[in-house]
Motif scaffolding. Sequence first.
Motif, PDB file in Angstrom:
ATOM      1  N   LYS A 118       2.576  -1.507  38.333  1.00  0.00           N
ATOM      2  CA  LYS A 118       3.461  -2.216  37.412  1.00  0.00           C
ATOM      3  C   LYS A 118       3.350  -3.709  37.653  1.00  0.00           C
ATOM      4  O   LYS A 118       3.441  -4.170  38.794  1.00  0.00           O
ATOM      5  CB  LYS A 118       4.900  -1.757  37.617  1.00  0.00           C
ATOM      6  N   THR A 119       3.128  -4.469  36.596  1.00  0.00           N
ATOM      7  CA  THR A 119       2.946  -5.910  36.697  1.00  0.00           C
ATOM      8  C   THR A 119       4.042  -6.605  35.923  1.00  0.00           C
ATOM      9  O   THR A 119       4.288  -6.277  34.759  1.00  0.00           O
ATOM     10  CB  THR A 119       1.571  -6.321  36.134  1.00  0.00           C
ATOM     11  N   LEU A 173      -4.528 -12.744  26.064  1.00  0.00           N
ATOM     12  CA  LEU A 173      -4.397 -13.259  27.419  1.00  0.00           C
ATOM     13  C   LEU A 173      -5.704 -13.095  28.184  1.00  0.00           C
ATOM     14  O   LEU A 173      -6.369 -12.058  28.089  1.00  0.00           O
ATOM     15  CB  LEU A 173      -3.306 -12.508  28.183  1.00  0.00           C
ATOM     16  N   ARG A 192       2.432  -8.131  41.216  1.00  0.00           N
ATOM     17  CA  ARG A 192       2.574  -6.709  41.531  1.00  0.00           C
ATOM     18  C   ARG A 192       3.128  -6.613  42.937  1.00  0.00           C
ATOM     19  O   ARG A 192       2.790  -7.413  43.801  1.00  0.00           O
ATOM     20  CB  ARG A 192       1.222  -5.994  41.499  1.00  0.00           C
ATOM     21  N   TYR A 194      -2.643 -15.899  34.268  1.00  0.00           N
ATOM     22  CA  TYR A 194      -3.323 -15.636  33.008  1.00  0.00           C
ATOM     23  C   TYR A 194      -3.071 -16.815  32.065  1.00  0.00           C
ATOM     24  O   TYR A 194      -2.052 -17.490  32.163  1.00  0.00           O
ATOM     25  CB  TYR A 194      -2.795 -14.362  32.350  1.00  0.00           C
ATOM     26  N   LEU A 215      -0.853 -21.691  26.919  1.00  0.00           N
ATOM     27  CA  LEU A 215       0.322 -21.062  27.536  1.00  0.00           C
ATOM     28  C   LEU A 215      -0.141 -20.333  28.790  1.00  0.00           C
ATOM     29  O   LEU A 215      -1.086 -19.539  28.734  1.00  0.00           O
ATOM     30  CB  LEU A 215       0.927 -20.087  26.527  1.00  0.00           C
ATOM     31  N   PHE A 273      -7.555 -13.566  32.094  1.00  0.00           N
ATOM     32  CA  PHE A 273      -7.355 -13.701  33.524  1.00  0.00           C
ATOM     33  C   PHE A 273      -7.957 -15.005  34.022  1.00  0.00           C
ATOM     34  O   PHE A 273      -9.068 -15.381  33.633  1.00  0.00           O
ATOM     35  CB  PHE A 273      -8.026 -12.510  34.217  1.00  0.00           C
ATOM     36  N   PHE A 286      -1.131 -13.167  40.164  1.00  0.00           N
ATOM     37  CA  PHE A 286      -2.140 -13.426  39.137  1.00  0.00           C
ATOM     38  C   PHE A 286      -1.680 -14.581  38.244  1.00  0.00           C
ATOM     39  O   PHE A 286      -0.488 -14.774  38.026  1.00  0.00           O
ATOM     40  CB  PHE A 286      -2.330 -12.188  38.241  1.00  0.00           C
ATOM     41  N   PHE A 335       0.719 -17.922  32.182  1.00  0.00           N
ATOM     42  CA  PHE A 335       1.633 -16.906  32.698  1.00  0.00           C
ATOM     43  C   PHE A 335       1.272 -16.555  34.131  1.00  0.00           C
ATOM     44  O   PHE A 335       0.115 -16.277  34.443  1.00  0.00           O
ATOM     45  CB  PHE A 335       1.560 -15.620  31.859  1.00  0.00           C
ATOM     46  N   PHE A 378       5.478 -10.186  34.432  1.00  0.00           N
ATOM     47  CA  PHE A 378       5.032 -11.514  34.014  1.00  0.00           C
ATOM     48  C   PHE A 378       6.210 -12.472  33.940  1.00  0.00           C
ATOM     49  O   PHE A 378       7.337 -12.078  33.605  1.00  0.00           O
ATOM     50  CB  PHE A 378       4.373 -11.445  32.635  1.00  0.00           C
ATOM     51  N   GLY A 379       5.927 -13.744  34.209  1.00  0.00           N
ATOM     52  CA  GLY A 379       6.906 -14.786  33.970  1.00  0.00           C
ATOM     53  C   GLY A 379       7.002 -15.092  32.487  1.00  0.00           C
ATOM     54  O   GLY A 379       6.237 -14.569  31.672  1.00  0.00           O
ATOM     55  N   ALA A 380       7.955 -15.955  32.152  1.00  0.00           N
ATOM     56  CA  ALA A 380       8.201 -16.281  30.743  1.00  0.00           C
ATOM     57  C   ALA A 380       7.151 -17.216  30.170  1.00  0.00           C
ATOM     58  O   ALA A 380       7.075 -17.400  28.955  1.00  0.00           O
ATOM     59  CB  ALA A 380       9.587 -16.892  30.585  1.00  0.00           C
ATOM     60  N   TYR A 406       0.782  -9.173  45.135  1.00  0.00           N
ATOM     61  CA  TYR A 406      -0.481  -9.435  44.473  1.00  0.00           C
ATOM     62  C   TYR A 406      -0.135 -10.349  43.302  1.00  0.00           C
ATOM     63  O   TYR A 406       0.649  -9.964  42.439  1.00  0.00           O
ATOM     64  CB  TYR A 406      -1.135  -8.153  43.982  1.00  0.00           C
TER      65      TYR A 406
END
Lengths: 114, 115
Positions: free
Chosen positions: B102-103, B44, B94, B36, B88, B46, B34, B90, B105-107, B32
């Motif tokens: 639990k999700t 942040l 999931r 943001y 920015l 969506f 996403f 992101f 995120f990239g940097a 899944y």
Amino acid sequence: DTGVSQDPRHKITKRGQNVTFRCDPISEHNRLYWYRQTLGQGPEFLTYFQNEAQLEKSRLLSDRFSAERPKGSFSTLEIQRTEQGDSAMYLCASSRDRVQSEQYFGPGTRLTVT
Amino acid sequence: AQSVAQPEDQVNVAEGNPLTVKCTYSVSGNPYLFWYVQYPNRGLQFLLKYITGDNLVKGSYGFEAEFNKSQTSFHLKKPSALVSDSALYFCAVRDGGTGGFKTIFGAGTRLFVKA
């Protein structure tokens, strides 16, 4: 929809002190998440709740961190014996109770440990 | 364990040109995915998500993203960039294989759109 709110927005504390942050999710959201974000990085997962049950906690999270959501509504994140490395933005998010659901984030609490 | 990589720290594009922000992921089950966006001094927000079905998903503010299972990628795109898109971005994932929420995120990738 009043959105996710967090309190306080900023917290400055001395090393060794305890701090507690509060998050109020969107009222109909069952899921609540805590993240930590440092400058130049993405949100780092800390923990999440389904109603009052804490379902997962990051292995990176030391025993000094604890989170609660006692009545399945608001949540608190406590950091005991703060260290300078705890300085970061602490983000709270909430979502509906479906794994496909996107998260809605609060404005964050910026913690500075001196 | 799931992971996300955003290989570019920064993307620069001229206003009116197309933009792409790259994201690759790793999961054990179905992903899944996403996107943001974080504007200065704001939380942040969506943008869009991929759950299943059509590989091209459309989201807010004219953004779209293309899911590519073989390349494990989920790149964010917009046909014509605006200065106001500077922010920015992101990517997050999931792992549908775990069933958990639990999700990861990239940097993040900072997008600069020049007038």
